[in-house]
Design a protein around this motif. Structure first.
Motif, PDB file in Angstrom:
ATOM      1  N   THR A  79      18.824  -7.493 -22.378  1.00  0.00           N
ATOM      2  CA  THR A  79      18.610  -6.302 -21.556  1.00  0.00           C
ATOM      3  C   THR A  79      19.783  -5.354 -21.733  1.00  0.00           C
ATOM      4  N   LEU A  80      19.474  -4.086 -21.990  1.00  0.00           N
ATOM      5  CA  LEU A  80      20.503  -3.053 -22.060  1.00  0.00           C
ATOM      6  C   LEU A  80      20.419  -2.214 -20.794  1.00  0.00           C
ATOM      7  N   ALA A  81      21.441  -2.322 -19.948  1.00  0.00           N
ATOM      8  CA  ALA A  81      21.531  -1.513 -18.733  1.00  0.00           C
ATOM      9  C   ALA A  81      22.469  -0.352 -19.041  1.00  0.00           C
ATOM     10  N   GLN A  82      21.902   0.828 -19.170  1.00  0.00           N
ATOM     11  CA  GLN A  82      22.652   1.991 -19.634  1.00  0.00           C
ATOM     12  C   GLN A  82      22.724   3.062 -18.554  1.00  0.00           C
ATOM     13  N   ALA A  83      23.947   3.482 -18.202  1.00  0.00           N
ATOM     14  CA  ALA A  83      24.089   4.612 -17.292  1.00  0.00           C
ATOM     15  C   ALA A  83      23.407   5.827 -17.918  1.00  0.00           C
ATOM     16  N   GLY A 101      15.594  -4.328 -31.258  1.00  0.00           N
ATOM     17  CA  GLY A 101      14.997  -5.499 -30.626  1.00  0.00           C
ATOM     18  C   GLY A 101      15.380  -5.749 -29.190  1.00  0.00           C
ATOM     19  N   VAL A 102      15.913  -4.739 -28.494  1.00  0.00           N
ATOM     20  CA  VAL A 102      16.232  -4.912 -27.075  1.00  0.00           C
ATOM     21  C   VAL A 102      14.951  -5.234 -26.310  1.00  0.00           C
ATOM     22  N   HIS A 103      15.005  -6.236 -25.454  1.00  0.00           N
ATOM     23  CA  HIS A 103      13.822  -6.668 -24.697  1.00  0.00           C
ATOM     24  C   HIS A 103      13.514  -5.716 -23.549  1.00  0.00           C
ATOM     25  N   THR A 104      14.555  -5.350 -22.779  1.00  0.00           N
ATOM     26  CA  THR A 104      14.380  -4.499 -21.601  1.00  0.00           C
ATOM     27  C   THR A 104      15.455  -3.422 -21.579  1.00  0.00           C
ATOM     28  N   PHE A 105      15.031  -2.194 -21.302  1.00  0.00           N
ATOM     29  CA  PHE A 105      15.961  -1.072 -21.175  1.00  0.00           C
ATOM     30  C   PHE A 105      15.974  -0.647 -19.719  1.00  0.00           C
ATOM     31  N   LEU A 106      17.164  -0.688 -19.112  1.00  0.00           N
ATOM     32  CA  LEU A 106      17.275  -0.436 -17.683  1.00  0.00           C
ATOM     33  C   LEU A 106      18.242   0.727 -17.434  1.00  0.00           C
ATOM     34  N   PRO A 107      17.734   1.940 -17.179  1.00  0.00           N
ATOM     35  CA  PRO A 107      18.623   3.069 -16.873  1.00  0.00           C
ATOM     36  C   PRO A 107      19.331   2.841 -15.537  1.00  0.00           C
ATOM     37  N   VAL A 108      20.631   3.122 -15.515  1.00  0.00           N
ATOM     38  CA  VAL A 108      21.441   2.856 -14.326  1.00  0.00           C
ATOM     39  C   VAL A 108      22.063   4.154 -13.820  1.00  0.00           C
ATOM     40  N   ILE A 109      22.084   4.304 -12.504  1.00  0.00           N
ATOM     41  CA  ILE A 109      22.696   5.474 -11.877  1.00  0.00           C
ATOM     42  C   ILE A 109      24.101   5.095 -11.416  1.00  0.00           C
ATOM     43  N   THR A 110      25.103   5.788 -11.960  1.00  0.00           N
ATOM     44  CA  THR A 110      26.497   5.551 -11.591  1.00  0.00           C
ATOM     45  C   THR A 110      27.123   6.861 -11.110  1.00  0.00           C
ATOM     46  N   CYS A 146      12.469   0.242 -17.561  1.00  0.00           N
ATOM     47  CA  CYS A 146      12.418   0.225 -16.097  1.00  0.00           C
ATOM     48  C   CYS A 146      12.763   1.601 -15.527  1.00  0.00           C
ATOM     49  N   PRO A 147      12.356   1.884 -14.302  1.00  0.00           N
ATOM     50  CA  PRO A 147      12.784   3.123 -13.644  1.00  0.00           C
ATOM     51  C   PRO A 147      14.292   3.080 -13.398  1.00  0.00           C
ATOM     52  N   PRO A 148      14.952   4.245 -13.337  1.00  0.00           N
ATOM     53  CA  PRO A 148      16.392   4.273 -13.049  1.00  0.00           C
ATOM     54  C   PRO A 148      16.710   3.565 -11.733  1.00  0.00           C
ATOM     55  N   THR A 149      17.803   2.801 -11.733  1.00  0.00           N
ATOM     56  CA  THR A 149      18.191   2.050 -10.544  1.00  0.00           C
ATOM     57  C   THR A 149      19.680   2.221 -10.279  1.00  0.00           C
ATOM     58  N   GLN A 183      20.585 -18.491 -23.791  1.00  0.00           N
ATOM     59  CA  GLN A 183      20.404 -17.859 -22.486  1.00  0.00           C
ATOM     60  C   GLN A 183      20.304 -16.340 -22.626  1.00  0.00           C
ATOM     61  N   PRO A 184      19.559 -15.678 -21.730  1.00  0.00           N
ATOM     62  CA  PRO A 184      19.411 -14.220 -21.811  1.00  0.00           C
ATOM     63  C   PRO A 184      20.741 -13.497 -21.636  1.00  0.00           C
ATOM     64  N   VAL A 185      20.787 -12.278 -22.156  1.00  0.00           N
ATOM     65  CA  VAL A 185      22.015 -11.481 -22.130  1.00  0.00           C
ATOM     66  C   VAL A 185      21.723 -10.128 -21.487  1.00  0.00           C
ATOM     67  N   LEU A 186      22.613  -9.705 -20.601  1.00  0.00           N
ATOM     68  CA  LEU A 186      22.551  -8.374 -19.995  1.00  0.00           C
ATOM     69  C   LEU A 186      23.823  -7.628 -20.369  1.00  0.00           C
ATOM     70  N   VAL A 187      23.659  -6.471 -21.019  1.00  0.00           N
ATOM     71  CA  VAL A 187      24.794  -5.642 -21.424  1.00  0.00           C
ATOM     72  C   VAL A 187      24.783  -4.376 -20.578  1.00  0.00           C
ATOM     73  N   LEU A 188      25.878  -4.119 -19.883  1.00  0.00           N
ATOM     74  CA  LEU A 188      26.002  -2.942 -19.020  1.00  0.00           C
ATOM     75  C   LEU A 188      26.942  -1.931 -19.670  1.00  0.00           C
ATOM     76  N   ILE A 189      26.442  -0.710 -19.888  1.00  0.00           N
ATOM     77  CA  ILE A 189      27.220   0.344 -20.537  1.00  0.00           C
ATOM     78  C   ILE A 189      27.347   1.535 -19.594  1.00  0.00           C
ATOM     79  N   GLY A 190      28.542   2.104 -19.521  1.00  0.00           N
ATOM     80  CA  GLY A 190      28.796   3.219 -18.621  1.00  0.00           C
ATOM     81  C   GLY A 190      28.375   4.563 -19.192  1.00  0.00           C
ATOM     82  N   PRO A 191      28.565   5.636 -18.417  1.00  0.00           N
ATOM     83  CA  PRO A 191      28.194   6.991 -18.841  1.00  0.00           C
ATOM     84  C   PRO A 191      29.298   7.630 -19.681  1.00  0.00           C
ATOM     85  N   GLU A 192      29.085   8.907 -20.057  1.00  0.00           N
ATOM     86  CA  GLU A 192      30.100   9.616 -20.840  1.00  0.00           C
ATOM     87  C   GLU A 192      31.452   9.651 -20.129  1.00  0.00           C
ATOM     88  N   GLY A 193      31.434   9.755 -18.808  1.00  0.00           N
ATOM     89  CA  GLY A 193      32.684   9.828 -18.053  1.00  0.00           C
ATOM     90  C   GLY A 193      33.284   8.480 -17.720  1.00  0.00           C
TER      91      GLY A 193
END
Length: 244
Positions: A79-83, A101-110, A146-149, A183-193
């Motif tokens: 899963t790629l959780a991207q701001a 090949g990312v399984h799930t793309f999860l937009p994140v609000i930061t 997924c919807p932004p969270t 095991q599944p992997v979740l990668v969290l990436i921040g925004p430009e700032g």
């Protein structure tokens, strides 16, 4: 060979597959395909069908099934959780995440991220980009978007690996991670700032491990793609598959 998605609930028999809606319109009016033309068809769940157009009408296309294969095993879920990034950057990232090949793309609000647009319209756009990327790269199972969270509502990978590349992490390189246990992997990436210090503290508190992607400061989209490639390689998702 052209590639299309179809809905197996419309008509999917051993001999024939019926395609309607936008895909049928695209086949008939844009590509101007004709009876006898071949294509590869995906049901979105892993079935890959080699077919030949048997009949075309104004609203539907019927394919004769030539062969079927099952490619439902897509490897270790990543899963790629991207701001949320600015429009075109997010579009590009969704396209490339699909190809990688990312399984799930999860937009994140930061705190410092781009404000998400109208949820429905934005998701529809991202879905279109993702499906076109699937066809281009021969990916039979679409990436889930997924919807932004909010960051504080981000679902962690239970029992898996939760990692967060961070520019101020100096002690833990990506190579120090052991991700080869299936095991599944979740990668969290921040925004430009970047992340606010309170967001980093929260992420570490809930179980994220901060890691370094090297000595240079990377753009958000570059960091995301670099982390995805490293993670996919580490879990074995880049192993060779039989050629089609």
């Amino acid at each position: 060979m052209r590639r299309f998605f179809y809905d197996p609930s419309v008509q999917d028999t051993e001999e024939q597959i019926l395609i309607t809606g936008p895909e049928a319109h695209h086949i008939r009016n844009v590509l101007r395909m004709q009876s006898g033309d071949s294509a590869e068809l995906y049901d979105g769940k892993g079935a890959v069908v080699s077919g030949e157009i048997a009949r075309i009408s104004s609203k539907e296309v019927v394919f004769q099934v030539l062969s079927r294969t099952d490619e439902s095993n897509s490897g270790v879920p990543l899963t790629l959780a991207q701001a949320v990034l600015k429009g075109k950057k997010m579009d590009l990232l969704i396209q490339k995440a699909t190809e990688l090949g990312v399984h799930t793309f999860l937009p994140v609000i930061t705190r410092y991220c781009e404000k998400p647009g109208r949820a429905g319209q934005q998701l529809e756009r991202w879905q279109r980009i993702m499906l076109e990327a699937c066809k281009q790269c021969r990916r039979p199972i679409p990436m889930k978007i997924c919807p932004p969270t909010e960051l504080q509502e981000l679902p962690l990978s239970e029992g898996g690996h939760n990692i967060m590349p961070w520019e101020n992490e100096a002690n833990t390189p990506f190579s120090a991670l052991e991700l080869d246990n299936g095991q599944p992997v979740l990668v969290l990436i921040g925004p430009e700032g970047g992340f606010h210090s309170s967001e980093v503290a929260y992420a570490e508190e809930v179980g994220f491990r901060t890691i370094s992607l090297g000595p240079r400061i990377l753009r958000a989209e570059t960091a995301a793609l670099a982390a995805v490639v490293l993670a996919q390689q580490a879990v074995g998702n880049f192993a060779a598959f039989p050629a089609r």
